[in-house]
Design an enzyme around this catalytic site. Structure first.
Site, PDB file in Angstrom:
ATOM      1  N   ASP A  22       0.865  -1.176   0.000  1.00  0.00           N
ATOM      2  CA  ASP A  22       0.000   0.000   0.000  1.00  0.00           C
ATOM      3  C   ASP A  22       0.904   1.230   0.000  1.00  0.00           C
ATOM      4  OD1 ASP A  22      -2.140   1.742   0.253  1.00  0.00           O
ATOM      5  OD2 ASP A  22      -3.174   0.510   1.708  1.00  0.00           O
ATOM      6  N   HIS A  45       2.463   2.180  -3.094  1.00  0.00           N
ATOM      7  CA  HIS A  45       1.731   3.329  -3.621  1.00  0.00           C
ATOM      8  C   HIS A  45       2.500   4.639  -3.495  1.00  0.00           C
ATOM      9  CE1 HIS A  45      -2.446   1.182  -3.184  1.00  0.00           C
ATOM     10  NE2 HIS A  45      -1.630   0.580  -4.019  1.00  0.00           N
TER      11      HIS A  45
END
Length: 199
Positions: A22, A45
């Site tokens: 993430d 991310h």
């Protein structure tokens, strides 16, 4: 909370290769004086401040420093994200991103005040998160997206004092330089600017 966050980041992640799925690092509401340095990330991310402005009575963010880091193959680079139609006002100020290298990363520098992960988001009102005193200095790398930099700020509270100092982003393909987009932002440009500021 803020001092503990700084202590944890400094003691655990310093000089490490970090491979999350993430956000590599996400600094949320009510955090201040956090310094993150000398970390190599990928995939994931990217580096995020936010998301901000989704809930009532959110605490402010200030004094974030990210420096001497690298990102490889992440889906984003440096990102500040805030929800539209905020239920209350807050601020994120005095944030510095320095000496960052990005390799094959799309969306390298982003300010997104229309951030939304839900189909039911309302865009009738602008974000009430006030963004100011933001510094991007010595940012370089290769972008896998034609738009490497997007500064999309709030119509109600335009971004103030956004500083870009020596930014050099090339396309991973080796073709012409990537482009940039800007909306509702007061920006200052110093030194090298690739891609150049949008009109």
């Amino acid at each position: 909370m803020a001092s503990r966050l700084t202590e944890v980041l400094t003691s655990i992640f310093l000089d490490h290769i970090f491979k999350p799925g993430d956000d590599c690092i996400s600094i949320g509401q009510e955090n201040s004086q956090a310094t993150i340095s000398s970390i190599n990330w990928g995939p994931g991310h990217g580096i995020s401040a936010g998301s901000l402005g989704r809930y009532q009575n959110e605490g402010d963010v200030s004094g974030l420093v990210v420096k001497n880091c690298s990102l490889t193959g992440t889906t984003n680079g440096i990102r500040i994200k805030a929800w539209p139609n905020s239920p209350g006002s807050s601020s994120a100020t005095n944030m510095r991103f320095e000496n960052i290298i990005m390799n094959n990363v799309p969306n390298q520098i982003i300010i997104d005040q229309l951030y939304c992960l839900l189909r039911s988001c309302s865009f009738k009102a602008p974000s009430l998160v006030k963004l100011s005193d933001i510094y991007f200095k010595n940012i370089r790398g290769t972008s896998s997206s034609k738009v490497a930099m997007a500064l999309e700020c709030s119509k109600g509270f335009p971004c103030q004092d956004v500083n870009l100092d020596n930014v050099h982003l090339d396309l991973s393909s080796g073709e012409n330089h990537p482009s940039s987009t800007c909306k509702y932002v007061w920006a200052r440009y110093i030194g090298t600017q690739i891609p150049p500021p949008s009109a």
